[in-house]
Design a protein around this motif. Structure first.
Motif, PDB file in Angstrom:
ATOM      1  N   GLY A 900     -11.426  -4.685  -8.804  1.00 38.60           N
ATOM      2  CA  GLY A 900     -10.473  -5.626  -8.226  1.00 38.60           C
ATOM      3  C   GLY A 900      -9.076  -5.308  -8.709  1.00 38.60           C
ATOM      4  N   TYR A 901      -8.116  -5.379  -7.796  1.00 31.14           N
ATOM      5  CA  TYR A 901      -6.724  -5.073  -8.171  1.00 31.14           C
ATOM      6  C   TYR A 901      -5.830  -6.202  -7.672  1.00 31.14           C
ATOM      7  CZ  TYR A 901      -2.438  -2.326  -8.902  1.00 31.14           C
ATOM      8  OH  TYR A 901      -1.205  -1.889  -9.329  1.00 31.14           O
ATOM      9  N   VAL A 902      -5.370  -7.015  -8.590  1.00 30.44           N
ATOM     10  CA  VAL A 902      -4.431  -8.091  -8.258  1.00 30.44           C
ATOM     11  C   VAL A 902      -3.029  -7.503  -8.297  1.00 30.44           C
ATOM     12  CG1 VAL A 902      -3.548 -10.353  -8.911  1.00 30.44           C
ATOM     13  CG2 VAL A 902      -5.973  -9.827  -9.216  1.00 30.44           C
ATOM     14  N   GLU A 903      -2.468  -7.230  -7.126  1.00 26.73           N
ATOM     15  CA  GLU A 903      -1.161  -6.587  -7.069  1.00 26.73           C
ATOM     16  C   GLU A 903      -0.036  -7.602  -7.267  1.00 26.73           C
ATOM     17  OE1 GLU A 903      -0.494  -3.355  -4.360  1.00 26.73           O
ATOM     18  OE2 GLU A 903      -2.513  -3.543  -3.554  1.00 26.73           O
ATOM     19  N   GLN A 904       1.141  -7.056  -7.578  1.00 34.06           N
ATOM     20  CA  GLN A 904       2.291  -7.910  -7.882  1.00 34.06           C
ATOM     21  C   GLN A 904       2.799  -8.626  -6.632  1.00 34.06           C
ATOM     22  OE1 GLN A 904       5.171  -5.746 -10.120  1.00 34.06           O
ATOM     23  NE2 GLN A 904       6.204  -7.529 -10.878  1.00 34.06           N
ATOM     24  N   MET A 905       2.767  -7.923  -5.488  1.00 29.95           N
ATOM     25  CA  MET A 905       3.219  -8.514  -4.245  1.00 29.95           C
ATOM     26  C   MET A 905       2.070  -9.278  -3.592  1.00 29.95           C
ATOM     27  SD  MET A 905       6.357  -7.746  -4.081  1.00 29.95           S
ATOM     28  CE  MET A 905       7.550  -6.560  -4.698  1.00 29.95           C
ATOM     29  N   ASP A 906       2.357 -10.462  -3.121  1.00 28.49           N
ATOM     30  CA  ASP A 906       1.328 -11.310  -2.518  1.00 28.49           C
ATOM     31  C   ASP A 906       1.323 -11.090  -1.005  1.00 28.49           C
ATOM     32  OD1 ASP A 906       0.905 -12.450  -5.082  1.00 28.49           O
ATOM     33  OD2 ASP A 906       2.651 -13.723  -4.762  1.00 28.49           O
ATOM     34  N   VAL A 907       0.419 -10.242  -0.540  1.00 36.78           N
ATOM     35  CA  VAL A 907       0.328  -9.901   0.881  1.00 36.78           C
ATOM     36  C   VAL A 907      -0.939 -10.523   1.441  1.00 36.78           C
ATOM     37  CG1 VAL A 907       0.216  -8.035   2.561  1.00 36.78           C
ATOM     38  CG2 VAL A 907       1.575  -7.760   0.484  1.00 36.78           C
ATOM     39  N   HIS A 908      -0.780 -11.476   2.355  1.00 35.42           N
ATOM     40  CA  HIS A 908      -1.928 -12.171   2.944  1.00 35.42           C
ATOM     41  C   HIS A 908      -1.721 -12.328   4.442  1.00 35.42           C
ATOM     42  CE1 HIS A 908      -3.423 -13.131  -1.043  1.00 35.42           C
ATOM     43  NE2 HIS A 908      -2.237 -13.603  -1.370  1.00 35.42           N
ATOM     44  N   ASN A 909      -2.833 -12.385   5.161  1.00 33.65           N
ATOM     45  CA  ASN A 909      -2.770 -12.612   6.600  1.00 33.65           C
ATOM     46  C   ASN A 909      -2.388 -14.065   6.858  1.00 33.65           C
ATOM     47  OD1 ASN A 909      -3.280 -12.737   9.431  1.00 33.65           O
ATOM     48  ND2 ASN A 909      -4.679 -11.009   9.205  1.00 33.65           N
ATOM     49  N   PRO A 910      -1.235 -14.324   7.463  1.00 32.37           N
ATOM     50  CA  PRO A 910      -0.740 -15.706   7.562  1.00 32.37           C
ATOM     51  C   PRO A 910      -1.521 -16.580   8.524  1.00 32.37           C
ATOM     52  CG  PRO A 910       0.692 -14.216   8.779  1.00 32.37           C
ATOM     53  CD  PRO A 910      -0.294 -13.357   8.060  1.00 32.37           C
ATOM     54  N   GLY A 911      -2.350 -15.981   9.390  1.00 31.46           N
ATOM     55  CA  GLY A 911      -3.064 -16.769  10.387  1.00 31.46           C
ATOM     56  C   GLY A 911      -4.357 -17.374   9.896  1.00 31.46           C
ATOM     57  N   LEU A 912      -4.691 -17.183   8.625  1.00 33.40           N
ATOM     58  CA  LEU A 912      -5.933 -17.720   8.073  1.00 33.40           C
ATOM     59  C   LEU A 912      -5.640 -18.890   7.142  1.00 33.40           C
ATOM     60  CD1 LEU A 912      -7.768 -14.398   7.128  1.00 33.40           C
ATOM     61  CD2 LEU A 912      -7.984 -15.710   9.236  1.00 33.40           C
ATOM     62  N   PHE A1211       1.958  -4.071  14.212  1.00 35.63           N
ATOM     63  CA  PHE A1211       2.535  -3.634  12.937  1.00 35.63           C
ATOM     64  C   PHE A1211       2.190  -4.604  11.819  1.00 35.63           C
ATOM     65  CE2 PHE A1211       5.322  -0.930  15.532  1.00 35.63           C
ATOM     66  CZ  PHE A1211       5.265   0.238  14.798  1.00 35.63           C
ATOM     67  N   MET A1212       2.264  -5.892  12.110  1.00 37.12           N
ATOM     68  CA  MET A1212       1.971  -6.894  11.096  1.00 37.12           C
ATOM     69  C   MET A1212       0.513  -6.794  10.660  1.00 37.12           C
ATOM     70  SD  MET A1212       2.635 -10.999  11.280  1.00 37.12           S
ATOM     71  CE  MET A1212       1.453 -11.271  12.604  1.00 37.12           C
ATOM     72  N   GLN A1213      -0.404  -6.718  11.628  1.00 38.37           N
ATOM     73  CA  GLN A1213      -1.819  -6.646  11.282  1.00 38.37           C
ATOM     74  C   GLN A1213      -2.163  -5.330  10.592  1.00 38.37           C
ATOM     75  OE1 GLN A1213      -3.940  -9.133  11.387  1.00 38.37           O
ATOM     76  NE2 GLN A1213      -2.360 -10.453  12.267  1.00 38.37           N
ATOM     77  N   ARG A1214      -1.443  -4.259  10.932  1.00 38.47           N
ATOM     78  CA  ARG A1214      -1.717  -2.987  10.270  1.00 38.47           C
ATOM     79  C   ARG A1214      -1.364  -3.048   8.788  1.00 38.47           C
ATOM     80  NH1 ARG A1214       1.051   2.688  12.009  1.00 38.47           N
ATOM     81  NH2 ARG A1214       2.876   1.662  11.099  1.00 38.47           N
ATOM     82  N   GLU A1215      -0.299  -3.763   8.448  1.00 42.48           N
ATOM     83  CA  GLU A1215       0.048  -3.904   7.028  1.00 42.48           C
ATOM     84  C   GLU A1215      -1.052  -4.644   6.272  1.00 42.48           C
ATOM     85  OE1 GLU A1215       2.338  -2.399   5.563  1.00 42.48           O
ATOM     86  OE2 GLU A1215       3.423  -1.675   7.312  1.00 42.48           O
ATOM     87  N   TYR A1216      -1.616  -5.679   6.888  1.00 44.45           N
ATOM     88  CA  TYR A1216      -2.694  -6.411   6.230  1.00 44.45           C
ATOM     89  C   TYR A1216      -3.957  -5.539   6.146  1.00 44.45           C
ATOM     90  CZ  TYR A1216       0.500 -10.183   7.393  1.00 44.45           C
ATOM     91  OH  TYR A1216       1.615 -10.954   7.528  1.00 44.45           O
ATOM     92  N   PHE A1217      -4.190  -4.739   7.187  1.00 39.56           N
ATOM     93  CA  PHE A1217      -5.330  -3.820   7.158  1.00 39.56           C
ATOM     94  C   PHE A1217      -5.181  -2.825   6.013  1.00 39.56           C
ATOM     95  CE2 PHE A1217      -5.954   0.674   8.428  1.00 39.56           C
ATOM     96  CZ  PHE A1217      -7.310   0.774   8.140  1.00 39.56           C
ATOM     97  N   ARG A1218      -3.999  -2.266   5.832  1.00 40.56           N
ATOM     98  CA  ARG A1218      -3.802  -1.290   4.764  1.00 40.56           C
ATOM     99  C   ARG A1218      -4.079  -1.907   3.403  1.00 40.56           C
ATOM    100  NH1 ARG A1218       1.820   1.623   6.805  1.00 40.56           N
ATOM    101  NH2 ARG A1218       0.866   3.214   8.112  1.00 40.56           N
ATOM    102  N   ARG A1219      -3.645  -3.143   3.240  1.00 40.70           N
ATOM    103  CA  ARG A1219      -3.928  -3.839   1.974  1.00 40.70           C
ATOM    104  C   ARG A1219      -5.430  -4.009   1.806  1.00 40.70           C
ATOM    105  NH1 ARG A1219      -5.606  -5.603  -1.744  1.00 40.70           N
ATOM    106  NH2 ARG A1219      -5.019  -7.332  -3.093  1.00 40.70           N
ATOM    107  N   ASP A1220      -6.137  -4.407   2.855  1.00 43.06           N
ATOM    108  CA  ASP A1220      -7.581  -4.595   2.775  1.00 43.06           C
ATOM    109  C   ASP A1220      -8.298  -3.258   2.570  1.00 43.06           C
ATOM    110  OD1 ASP A1220      -7.123  -7.254   3.211  1.00 43.06           O
ATOM    111  OD2 ASP A1220      -7.688  -7.227   5.326  1.00 43.06           O
ATOM    112  N   TYR A1221      -7.830  -2.226   3.260  1.00 43.64           N
ATOM    113  CA  TYR A1221      -8.482  -0.928   3.174  1.00 43.64           C
ATOM    114  C   TYR A1221      -8.363  -0.349   1.758  1.00 43.64           C
ATOM    115  CZ  TYR A1221      -9.739   3.903   4.192  1.00 43.64           C
ATOM    116  OH  TYR A1221     -10.350   5.136   4.179  1.00 43.64           O
ATOM    117  N   ALA A1222      -7.219  -0.589   1.121  1.00 39.77           N
ATOM    118  CA  ALA A1222      -7.038  -0.082  -0.243  1.00 39.77           C
ATOM    119  C   ALA A1222      -8.080  -0.660  -1.185  1.00 39.77           C
ATOM    120  CB  ALA A1222      -5.629  -0.401  -0.740  1.00 39.77           C
TER     121      ALA A1222
END
Length: 1447
Positions: A900-912, A1211-1222
């Motif tokens: 698990g990696y808790v990153e400094q930036m809080d990136v979350h999908n806003p629609g959930l 573009f927005m969903q791709r950023e959230y995907f990249r965070r999830d994929y990592a």
């Protein structure tokens, strides 16, 4: 004569040079001896800490220390200089009385979805709804409840409280930011003046929010220089120029905060690499200080700073408050004892009229307000106990946390436990009565001294030359525009890639346009083609500016912040944008027109060329302003795009080309007269046609033609405006007849375009000045319908405490963790920079083991986050070398998933919602063998443990929109997202940054439980209190440059760590001192840090380091074998399960985005209605055939418009995907498939709506099978378009590039489809390969043949070509030979004069000239499916290619 001991302070840097002292009209009488004594006491502490500015361009690189800067020397010099120059102080104390702030109740805040608009419309027409709600009161709650407080000028007020206690709201209200709340009751006075009257001094009371907001592509130098330009005062020192003042302030501010070496580093953000988190926070602080406001409200401004830097920052606040008589109000989530002491500048001495105070809030209620040194004793008297080494701020807020507070024996039944009980105890206390009396006395003194008059005068004096003295802004409007223009040019220039891409795209498209309409002839075909070429040029230059719309949203939060600082008028910002547009747009237009004008062979005179150039330029400027206006009047990019597309569609429809003016219906024809497109088309077409004529003497250019038809007197030109018997048609006559355009109105048309530009500019200025869609930095929560938490009462508070305690107690029983020994050795990390490589990590080594908590600490920018990125395998750039092992073996493919990696930036999908996000993480990251019920139970446990159960059904939302959870709640969610995955190893990057002391305590305590249960973990932490630091077992300490300074045990009460430093020459750490701060001070961390020891070298030579090496080598030699281990898999679940879960989540996100989906459904219906009513009930005349095709052409533009809608969300969903994929939630294939499939139902509905609104009203219907074919092909076309747009977005790096690339590709699709230019007229190069490859060709062939195949043409009188037959011949006799090969018919063969010829007999006659055929319709449908599938495969491929971000 006795020296006058009265002195007067002025502000810094916005007044007389800085914190300077001099005589003023209303002097502040201060006991000099006492003041000097206290001043020296503060300065002696600061003198020990010099500010060295030892930061470098790269945030994680070491630099040599620069020359020392001493605060005492600077301020003493300032005092002497100001006495000579004179000046005044901006003394503005703040007094708050009975302040109650009312917010919307949770039950009234329901998250929006696609049903919301329909519910609204249903309620609107439902009388029962109005009757039921007539007496219903909107549920509300008190964010703040009856708050009484005050802060004198020259004092610091500390605001403490847990998240949700109202600290941020109090700071906002004290900074006079009152928007965003339902009601504000009570009073706030500034130097005795009510808040309403003080509102005109907006920049003098400043609120600095917790989150950082800057333009990420600007450097520190550019950002600060701009701020100084807008805040350069008028009352500078004699002979001191603006440039000199700005240079001095620039050096001072950067030196004070240790940022001189970062002057030319990009600011950066979540997506742009730049300053580190701590350095970006310092930049936020510096920017707020530039304006030198009288009242400064700092909201958790130490977030992201290490403990030493946070202390230095607070000391700077202390000195500026004392010296400049500022009113400073600050909240700290994790204030150390040293920071707390800065709010008690006379600690240990008898007070003489000045008191430094602290106010403590709990759920909006005041539970203490008074002197800082009395706060601790007050709560001890209530029955609470303070643990040894626990800081006073932690104790003060810890009493409200039932998990942390300790109640003394004998007070178990009387100590307060809820916010209601705490408030009641406070209001019964003698301290409460004393502080109210003191506030009353302060207000009486203010009335007597009237400092507001002096404040007003000083504000006037600071106004620069040219600025209105009554203005809230320091510099004049003109100076604001100058500074903003420079910054706008910098923003454009710093994004060179997009700028170059833009111009390359212009050149490429100009060459394409030029080749398609190459060398336009001066025969009848050249008339319509000229109109098509000019119209295409208008559309291109309009769309080239379309990227301005999304760009207008990117800087909104920064604009709102600058507006609250009174740095500049938002209207001035727009003028700067317009000014900066001029060279950019002129270059674009010149490139385009130079290529196209001469390739098209338009009129070859200098005058006409420059008129063409200027008209196109001013038109392009106007359209750029139009796109910005759509953005500046809309709350979201989706609404802006819907509005823009609808208006743009009407613009091009009623431009006069697609529907000539004579054929416009009156119900929408009026738009022609207010349409900038129409005036642009008229101006450019008039300029071209005014002096040319068209020759009709060629074969087939007149009626009749062929052998035997040589007498021009008995022929007519096949061109509107022709006179029977004439072989030439004047261009102006053609315009008048075909388009009703008067060439003599050309100048008027150009002037009108210019007026449109001015109008749009003014409307943008008004919109930016008065409309604010950012929520003023205030966010409110929305919940799922019927899921809002109950109103806060004593009972609900106690129940919540019981649940949290129960979850905490049972946590150890529910944890089943599989840990291992994770070690790394000789880790180096280099990144490529200009001129070579740069070393960011240098021989770092260590390990983490089950049962141990390891702290990773060091100065800001030392490389802590970089090390975690490297260890967690998140780096995608640079070179990593060294040895990394898990249980002695190389890392496997499942490493990212099981960590698990808790990153400094809080990136979350806003629609959930919060619960949905956590459950999604648990479903996909816990093993597929774990039952769903167990995952759900674990999620609920984490929610309770994180004290977020009341937020489970709250929408995450975004900070920009002002709807969603707060900054602090996002941080807790980030931690929860990793914890629900039950990782084997946990990396945490600043998990407590942005959290209050109690939440930090709970998190660290929870992490401690994870470690005790067997989870190995490492955690970077900036500002640990003594209590938090005690939870850690080991420490990895990094010095500047990514070098190790220590790795080893911390020991009981930090004894092992302290022993290491003391034996290497550092002073002993006292019992009261925080060991974390002691250790950072020892290695020279912090803004003012300094050390004469080379700690990395000391570590390399130490016995402790040799012990570490031996342990690493021993562990590597004793690696476990692989027998009995499960096979490593990259993901915890299968691809089908991933796809189903991702698709469900994507559907949920789309369902909760009514702006996007309802907007485009509305847009589809609107486009259909526009087409249907614009081409109302088309008849069967020959010109109606052209209108039918143009109606289809307009309909397929909807597909292109939907591409522009789909790109931002991709573009927005791709950023959230990249965070999830990592973190290996799911693979790239489920995301790519889901983002395509989720669009299909909405596109089907959009296509159906558009067809229903246009197909029958335009008269396109014929047979049921034709109607079905039209519908299914139209829906398939929309599928193709959106998938095509997603492929472009997947290829592009950002939305600006995609917006520049899209028109280039769409040009190919439209120009070579066979409608704008028939294949026969295309250059062979394009006709040979592009026409057969163009998918639009097959779609349009299907559409056109479908709607024309059953049409029987009957020409109207206007569409007949009229000619005279020779004497004694009928029309039929005269044209007998001609009609044997002609496709049309003679209206009356027996007539002897005014013969009328209709060009076509059947609809098929029209499309067979292209040539298309009705028999290819289903073939075309199959080819359309193939192109759509190809686009999907391209999306999948490009998502795979771009699955990892650059970091």
């Amino acid at each position: 004569m006795e020296e006058d001991k009265t002195f007067h302070l002025v502000a810094f840097p916005g007044q007389a040079n800085s914190p300077l002292v001099g005589e003023g009209p209303t002097p502040v009488h201060i006991d000099v001896e006492d003041s000097v004594k206290r001043y020296v006491q503060t300065q002696e502490e600061l003198d020990r800490q010099s500010i060295d500015g030892s930061r470098v361009k790269d945030p994680e690189k070491q630099a040599e220390p620069t020359e020392r800067f001493n605060l005492r020397d600077y301020f003493e010099n300032s005092v002497r200089t100001a006495k000579e120059a004179g000046g005044g102080a901006k003394r503005v104390g703040v007094s708050v009385r009975n302040l109650t702030v009312v917010g919307q109740g949770a039950s009234a805040s329901v998250l929006a979805d696609l049903s919301t608009p329909f519910r609204f419309l249903g309620n609107l027409i439902n009388p029962l709804y109005w009757i039921r709600n007539a007496s219903k009161v909107t549920p509300t709650f008190d964010i703040l409840h009856e708050v009484d407080t005050f802060c004198r000028d020259g004092e610091m007020l500390l605001v403490l409280g847990r998240p949700g206690s109202g600290c941020s709201t109090l700071l906002r209200l004290m900074a006079n930011q009152r928007q965003g709340y339902l009601d504000v009751k009570g009073s706030v006075h500034y130097a005795g003046v009510p808040a309403e009257e003080f509102g005109r001094f907006s920049g003098e009371a400043v609120y600095t929010p917790e989150e950082d907001s800057h333009f990420p592509i600007l450097t520190v130098r550019q950002t600060l220089d701009f701020a100084l330009k807008t805040k350069t005062p008028g009352n500078r020192l004699p002979q001191e120029g603006k440039e000199e003042f700005r240079e001095k302030m620039f050096d001072l501010l950067l030196t004070m905060f240790g940022m001189k070496k970062q002057a030319d580093t990009l600011i950066g953000n979540e997506w742009v690499r730049g300053l580190s988190g701590g350095e970006r926070k310092r930049m936020t602080i510096i920017e707020a200080m530039v304006g030198s406001p009288a009242v400064c409200c700092w909201d958790c401004s130490t977030r992201g700073l290490d403990a030493a830097s946070a202390l230095d920052y607070t000391k700077a606040l202390r000195v500026m408050t004392d010296t400049m008589k500022k009113t400073t109000v600050a909240s700290f989530y994790q204030a150390s004892e040293n920071i707390y002491n800065q709010f008690d500048k006379v600690r240990g001495e008898e007070r003489k009229g000045l008191m430094e105070k602290v106010i403590i809030l709990e759920k909006g209620r005041v539970i203490y307000f008074g002197p800082v040194e009395k706060a601790k004793d007050y709560f001890i008297s209530l029955g609470f106990e303070c643990e040894p080494r626990k800081s006073t701020p932690d104790f003060l807020t810890g009493v409200t946390n039932f998990q942390e507070r300790k109640i003394r024996k004998g007070f178990e039944d009387t100590a307060p436990t809820t916010s209601f009980e705490f408030e009641a105890a406070w209001k019964k206390s003698t301290q409460y009565k004393e502080i109210l009396e003191e506030q009353k006395q302060y207000e009486e003194v203010i009335v007597k001294e009237s400092p507001f008059e002096e404040f007003k005068q000083e504000v006037k004096d600071t106004r620069a030359r040219g600025a209105r003295k009554s203005s809230a802004y320091t510099v004049s409007f003109f100076e604001q525009v100058k500074a903003l223009t420079v910054r706008q040019v910098q923003l454009i220039w710093m994004d060179k890639f997009d700028l170059v891409t833009r111009y390359l795209s212009v050149i490429a498209q100009a060459l394409i346009y030029g080749s398609v309409f190459f060398n336009l002839s001066r025969d009848p075909s050249g008339g319509f083609s000229r109109g098509g070429a000019i119209f295409s040029g208008l559309i291109f230059n309009a769309w080239a500016s379309q990227a301005e719309l999304p760009m207008a949203f990117f800087g909104r939060r920064t604009l709102q912040k600058h507006k609250s600082y009174a740095m500049y008028h938002p209207a001035a910002y727009h003028i700067a944008q317009v000014v900066a547009d001029i060279p950019v747009m002129m270059t674009q237009v010149v490139l385009f027109s130079l290529i196209t004008y001469f390739m098209w062979q338009l009129s070859q005179t200098a005058g006409q060329y420059f008129v063409h150039l200027f008209t196109l330029f001013i038109f392009s400027m106007t359209m750029a302003n139009f796109f910005r206006l759509c953005a500046n009047t809309s709350p979201s990019v989706y609404i802006a795009q819907q509005v823009m597309i609808a208006v743009f569609m009407i613009m091009i429809t009623y431009s006069g080309y697609i529907i000539p003016k004579p054929k416009m219906h009156p119900w929408l024809g009026w738009f022609y007269y207010i349409n900038v497109f129409a005036f642009g088309f008229q101006g450019l077409f008039s300029n071209e046609m005014r002096n040319i004529s068209f020759d009709c003497s060629g074969p087939g250019q007149s009626i009749p033609s062929g052998e035997g038809y040589t007498d021009a007197a008995y022929k007519t030109c096949i061109m509107a405006g022709a006179a029977p018997g004439s072989s030439f048609v004047a261009g102006r006559d053609h315009l008048q007849k075909a388009y009703e355009i008067d060439v003599d109105h050309q100048q008027l048309n150009i002037v009108i375009i210019f007026l449109f530009w001015i109008t749009f500019t003014v409307l943008n200025m008004i919109a930016m000045e008065y409309l604010d869609f950012t929520g003023g930095g205030y966010s409110h929560k929305v919940y799922k319908r019927g899921k809002a938490p109950a109103e806060n009462t004593q009972d609900t508070e106690k129940e919540q405490q019981r649940l949290v305690q129960q979850a905490t107690d049972s946590m150890s029983r529910t944890l089943t963790l599989k840990g291992g020994v994770f070690m790394w050795k000789e880790m180096k990390y280099t990144v490529p920079v200009g001129g070579g490589d740069r070393l960011l990590l240098d021989d770092v080594e260590g390990w983490i083991k089950p049962g141990q908590m390891t702290a990773l600490m060091g100065a800001s920018g030392a490389g802590k986050t970089t090390l975690l990125d490297v260890l967690a395998r998140r780096k995608t750039m640079g070179t990593v070398s060294g040895t990394v092992r898990l249980n002695g073996k190389p890392l496997k493919i499942d490493f990212e998933r099981i960590t698990g990696y808790v990153e400094q930036m809080d990136v979350h999908n806003p629609g959930l919602t919060v619960r949905e996000a956590l459950l999604f993480s648990a479903k996909l990251r816990q093993g597929s063998n774990v039952p769903l019920e167990d995952k759900e139970r674990y999620v609920e446990t984490i929610l309770v443990m994180m004290e977020m159960q009341h937020l489970g059904d709250a929408l995450i939302g975004t900070l920009e929109s002002g709807v969603g959870i707060s900054v602090e709640e996002r941080k807790r969610l980030t931690i929860g997202m990793e914890l629900v995955a039950k990782p084997h190893i946990l990396f945490l990057d600043e998990p407590t940054s942005g959290l209050d002391a109690q939440s930090s305590y709970n998190i660290i305590k929870f992490i401690r439980k994870l470690a005790d249960a067997g989870m190995p973990l490492v955690c970077t932490i900036h500002q640990p209190s003594s209590v938090l630091f005690e939870h850690f077992d080991r420490l990895l300490l990094l010095a500047k440059g990514g070098k190790m300074a220590y790795f080893g045990d911390i020991g009981p009460q930090s004894s092992t760590l302290i022993q290491y430093f003391t034996k290497n020459g550092v002073r002993t750490c006292s019992q009261e001192e925080n060991p974390a701060e002691y250790m950072l001070e020892a290695i020279g961390a912090g803004v003012s840090g300094n050390t004469d020891k080379d700690w990395p070298q000391i570590w390399l030579d130490s016995e402790e380091r040799q012990t570490v090496k031996d342990e690493l080598n021993r562990s590597l030699d004793n690696a476990e074998d692989n027998k009995g281990e499960e096979k490593a898999t990259e993901f915890a679940t299968g691809t089908l399960y991933q796809t189903w879960e991702v698709y469900k989540r994507m559907n949920l996100v789309y369902w909760r985005d009514p702006y996007y989906n309802i907007g485009r459904l509305w847009q589809s219906a609107l486009v259909g209605l526009i087409n249907g009513f614009s081409f109302w009930q088309l008849q069967n005349s020959s010109s109606d055939l052209q209108s039918r095709i143009l109606c289809i052409f307009q309909s397929i533009i909807l597909g292109v418009m939907l591409i522009f809608n789909a790109m931002p969300i991709f573009f927005m969903q791709r950023e959230y995907f990249r965070r999830d994929y990592a973190s290996k939630f799911y693979s790239w294939l489920p995301f790519a498939v889901s983002i395509v499939l989720v669009e299909l139902p909405y596109l089907t509905l959009a296509g159906t709506l558009s067809m229903v609104c246009s197909y029958w009203s335009a008269g396109l219907d014929s047979t049921p099978i034709n109607g079905f074919y039209y519908w299914i092909l139209f829906v398939l076309f929309l599928f193709y378009c959106v998938a095509f747009g997603q492929a472009i977005a997947a290829f592009a790096m950002n939305i600006v590039q995609a917006m520049l690339l899209l028109p280039l590709l769409v040009v190919f699709l439209f120009l070579f489809c066979g409608i704008l230019q028939p294949p026969a007229n295309m250059p062979y190069f394009w006709r040979s390969w592009m026409y057969p490859l163009d998918p639009f060709r097959y779609f349009l062939e299907g559409f056109v043949t479908d709607i024309l195949t059953d049409v029987r043409v009957t020409c109207s009188a206007e569409d007949l070509y009229v000619f005279q037959p020779p004497p004694n011949l009928t029309c039929g006799q005269y044209t007998d030979d001609f009609m044997r090969t002609a496709s049309g018919y003679i209206q009356d063969p027996n007539a002897t004069s005014d013969c009328g010829y209709c060009s076509y007999q059947r609809g098929s006659d029209f499309y067979e000239t292209i040539p298309w055929t009705e028999s290819h319709r289903w073939r075309d449908f199959g080819i359309g499916i193939a192109y759509w599938v190809f686009n999907i495969l391209l999306v999948v491929l490009l998502v795979w290619v771009s699955r990892k971000p650059r970091r």
